[in-house]
Design a protein around this motif. Sequence first.
Motif, PDB file in Angstrom:
ATOM      1  N   THR A   1       0.820  -1.215   0.000  1.00  0.00           N
ATOM      2  CA  THR A   1       0.000   0.000   0.000  1.00  0.00           C
ATOM      3  C   THR A   1       0.852   1.262   0.000  1.00  0.00           C
ATOM      4  O   THR A   1       0.607   2.197  -0.775  1.00  0.00           O
ATOM      5  CB  THR A   1      -0.935  -0.008   1.216  1.00  0.00           C
ATOM      6  N   LEU A   2       1.859   1.302   0.850  1.00  0.00           N
ATOM      7  CA  LEU A   2       2.718   2.490   0.906  1.00  0.00           C
ATOM      8  C   LEU A   2       3.486   2.691  -0.396  1.00  0.00           C
ATOM      9  O   LEU A   2       3.599   3.827  -0.888  1.00  0.00           O
ATOM     10  CB  LEU A   2       3.681   2.374   2.085  1.00  0.00           C
ATOM     11  N   ALA A   3       4.015   1.621  -0.959  1.00  0.00           N
ATOM     12  CA  ALA A   3       4.766   1.754  -2.207  1.00  0.00           C
ATOM     13  C   ALA A   3       3.862   2.208  -3.351  1.00  0.00           C
ATOM     14  O   ALA A   3       4.259   3.031  -4.191  1.00  0.00           O
ATOM     15  CB  ALA A   3       5.431   0.423  -2.546  1.00  0.00           C
ATOM     16  N   ARG A   4       2.645   1.691  -3.385  1.00  0.00           N
ATOM     17  CA  ARG A   4       1.721   2.085  -4.449  1.00  0.00           C
ATOM     18  C   ARG A   4       1.305   3.541  -4.311  1.00  0.00           C
ATOM     19  O   ARG A   4       1.220   4.286  -5.314  1.00  0.00           O
ATOM     20  CB  ARG A   4       0.504   1.163  -4.419  1.00  0.00           C
ATOM     21  N   MET A   5       1.039   3.984  -3.093  1.00  0.00           N
ATOM     22  CA  MET A   5       0.662   5.386  -2.893  1.00  0.00           C
ATOM     23  C   MET A   5       1.820   6.321  -3.185  1.00  0.00           C
ATOM     24  O   MET A   5       1.622   7.415  -3.750  1.00  0.00           O
ATOM     25  CB  MET A   5       0.174   5.575  -1.457  1.00  0.00           C
TER      26      MET A   5
END
Length: 280
Positions: free
Chosen positions: A173-177
């Motif tokens: 999630t963090l990498a995608r955001m």
Amino acid sequence: MPPKLNASQDDLELFRSRLENIIDQRHPLVRLARLIDWRVFEERFGSLYAEAAGRPALPTRLMVALHLLKHMDGLSDEAICARYLDSPYVQAFCGETHFQHTLPLDRSSMTRWRKRIGPERMEALLAETLAAAERGGAVAEKHYKRVTIDTTVQPKAVTHPTDSKLLHSGIETLARMARKHGITLRQSYRRVARYARQEAARLHHGGKRREAEARVRKLRTWLGRLARDITRKIAGNAEAKATFAETLGLINRLGSVRNSVYGRRLNIRPPWPLRSDRRR
């Protein structure tokens, strides 16, 4: 072609006993057959058949009666076809006048008939069932004002939230955001986190707890590095802070909860004091 007449109406059945003479007229299926208006189905489904093309279709009453019995008793297509040959009351309900020793249809004919009728026209069976119940006095108009439904609890397809899955989901999630909002990361850890999660699940299933704990510690370390890297790079951007606030809050909650299996914490300090700190 439209449905053909029953073969039992031919002159060859002249010397055979009729079903109405050998069955009990007070049987529930016989009484139900009298309450149902079978002409409604012939009028409703008649437009689905061509007048002069193809082989004659099976009688509409036969197919409707078999489907009504199928759903009344919760039977499969094979079971209702076998019951047709065993019970004279089922044959009388299906419109036969003489007992039949062979099945007038193939099991696959029921599947093809349902596809031809479609789900919308199948509602006519339910409507006529309710109308027959009203004609028989089993249901009154006041009973339609309130419907009581008895449901059975079914387990949902929800996976167990293991530590490796939660940590890997946080990294993803963090990498995608970060990629969506144009934040350049030192390392996203997405590729190595995927393999670590798979290895942790495999080792834990095989009973190798220490090796699985090592993979989970890596995932926890990578998630902490990623969260701190994003926190530093959005420090001066109020819009980015508002965007990542909810996600980073969940990451902080994940870091503040002690792991029940491995007894570890994420290296991310939550915004509230820990219980161990309050004791000091």
